[in-house]
Design an enzyme around this catalytic site. Sequence first.
Site, PDB file in Angstrom:
ATOM      1  N   HIS A   1      44.977  -9.490 -25.545  1.00  0.00           N
ATOM      2  CA  HIS A   1      45.149  -8.041 -25.686  1.00  0.00           C
ATOM      3  C   HIS A   1      45.603  -7.422 -24.368  1.00  0.00           C
ATOM      4  CE1 HIS A   1      41.213  -8.531 -23.800  1.00  0.00           C
ATOM      5  NE2 HIS A   1      41.470  -7.354 -23.235  1.00  0.00           N
TER       6      HIS A   1
ATOM      7  N   HIS B   1      49.176  -6.052 -18.057  1.00  0.00           N
ATOM      8  CA  HIS B   1      49.290  -7.508 -18.211  1.00  0.00           C
ATOM      9  C   HIS B   1      48.400  -7.963 -19.360  1.00  0.00           C
ATOM     10  CE1 HIS B   1      45.692  -6.902 -15.782  1.00  0.00           C
ATOM     11  NE2 HIS B   1      45.246  -8.036 -16.310  1.00  0.00           N
TER      12      HIS B   1
HETATM   13  P1  ATP Z   1      34.359 -12.187 -18.920  1.00  0.00           P
HETATM   14  O1  ATP Z   1      33.928 -10.938 -18.200  1.00  0.00           O
HETATM   15  O2  ATP Z   1      33.247 -12.980 -19.509  1.00  0.00           O
HETATM   16  O3  ATP Z   1      35.314 -12.994 -18.115  1.00  0.00           O
HETATM   17  P2  ATP Z   1      36.233 -10.524 -20.276  1.00  0.00           P
HETATM   18  O4  ATP Z   1      36.638 -10.074 -18.916  1.00  0.00           O
HETATM   19  O5  ATP Z   1      37.281 -10.920 -21.246  1.00  0.00           O
HETATM   20  O6  ATP Z   1      35.213 -11.716 -20.197  1.00  0.00           O
HETATM   21  P3  ATP Z   1      34.949  -7.992 -20.368  1.00  0.00           P
HETATM   22  O7  ATP Z   1      34.487  -8.185 -18.952  1.00  0.00           O
HETATM   23  O8  ATP Z   1      34.013  -7.355 -21.323  1.00  0.00           O
HETATM   24  O9  ATP Z   1      35.389  -9.375 -20.980  1.00  0.00           O
HETATM   25  O10 ATP Z   1      36.288  -7.159 -20.300  1.00  0.00           O
HETATM   26  C1  ATP Z   1      36.917  -6.585 -21.429  1.00  0.00           C
HETATM   27  C2  ATP Z   1      38.321  -6.218 -21.026  1.00  0.00           C
HETATM   28  O11 ATP Z   1      38.276  -5.248 -19.976  1.00  0.00           O
HETATM   29  C3  ATP Z   1      39.142  -7.384 -20.462  1.00  0.00           C
HETATM   30  O12 ATP Z   1      40.513  -7.155 -20.789  1.00  0.00           O
HETATM   31  C4  ATP Z   1      38.950  -7.266 -18.979  1.00  0.00           C
HETATM   32  O13 ATP Z   1      40.053  -7.803 -18.272  1.00  0.00           O
HETATM   33  C5  ATP Z   1      38.882  -5.764 -18.798  1.00  0.00           C
HETATM   34  N1  ATP Z   1      38.019  -5.423 -17.668  1.00  0.00           N
HETATM   35  C6  ATP Z   1      36.761  -5.875 -17.444  1.00  0.00           C
HETATM   36  N2  ATP Z   1      36.224  -5.330 -16.351  1.00  0.00           N
HETATM   37  C7  ATP Z   1      37.160  -4.509 -15.843  1.00  0.00           C
HETATM   38  C8  ATP Z   1      37.206  -3.644 -14.712  1.00  0.00           C
HETATM   39  N3  ATP Z   1      36.187  -3.531 -13.876  1.00  0.00           N
HETATM   40  N4  ATP Z   1      38.329  -2.952 -14.511  1.00  0.00           N
HETATM   41  C9  ATP Z   1      39.376  -3.052 -15.347  1.00  0.00           C
HETATM   42  N5  ATP Z   1      39.402  -3.833 -16.438  1.00  0.00           N
HETATM   43  C10 ATP Z   1      38.318  -4.558 -16.696  1.00  0.00           C
END
Ligand code: ATP
Length: 186
Positions: free
Chosen positions: A40, A126
């Site tokens: 996504h 991205h």
């Molecule tokens: P994991 O954290 O276990 O690696 P994930 O990153 O896919 O898994 P989440 O951390 O819940 O899951 O993130 C959900 C989405 O939001 C993902 O697309 C992630 O890249 C984005 N995301 C997470 N944290 C941030 C942040 N601090 N700033 C911007 N985007 C974020």
Amino acid sequence: MRLFIAVNLPQQVRRGMWEAAESLRARSYPIRWVPPDSLHLTLKFLGEVAAEREEEIVGGIRRAVKGTKPFTLPIAGFGAFPSPVRPRVVWVGCEGVPSLELLQHRVEQEMDRLGFPVEGRPFHPHLTLGRVKRGVKQRTLAGFAADLGPLEYAAEVLVESVDLMQSELMRDGARYTRRRKVELEA
Ligand code: ATP
Ligand code: MG
């Protein structure tokens, strides 16, 4: 619950991206790959939010999409943040077309009004394919840049809606579920 706002991709595009990265996955680098169904484009990460605030957030998304008609988003090429030689996040790129920039900016503005802090970093749209596991030694990634270089994928995605997504962090990666779909409208 942990929430974020995203553009989801058609199944054909998710499949295509996944298959285009097959040779890279086959190298068994210490990377957690995002399963194809989960690929996504994140517009805004909200983080932990009280369940009662969901309607307020959906209202904010509705206001944010006003003025953005459905648009075509070109996606192409592979890369890594901060760089292919020191990868942390592996991605497929998407172009910062004006409609996407506007949409992301409007989402940011409306979420700011609801108290979600504005992202300090500039928006680098991205599609995350994988994340390098924590604490791995740089030498385990030797050769990564050379393996990433030849990969190719390009597609055009028709963006017609934005989704409020829930993320549940599991041991082997996050599980996403769509809570609400908001159609773009001019
Ligand atoms: P994991 O954290 O276990 O690696 P994930 O990153 O896919 O898994 P989440 O951390 O819940 O899951 O993130 C959900 C989405 O939001 C993902 O697309 C992630 O890249 C984005 N995301 C997470 N944290 C941030 C942040 N601090 N700033 C911007 N985007 C974020
Ligand atoms: Mg994360």
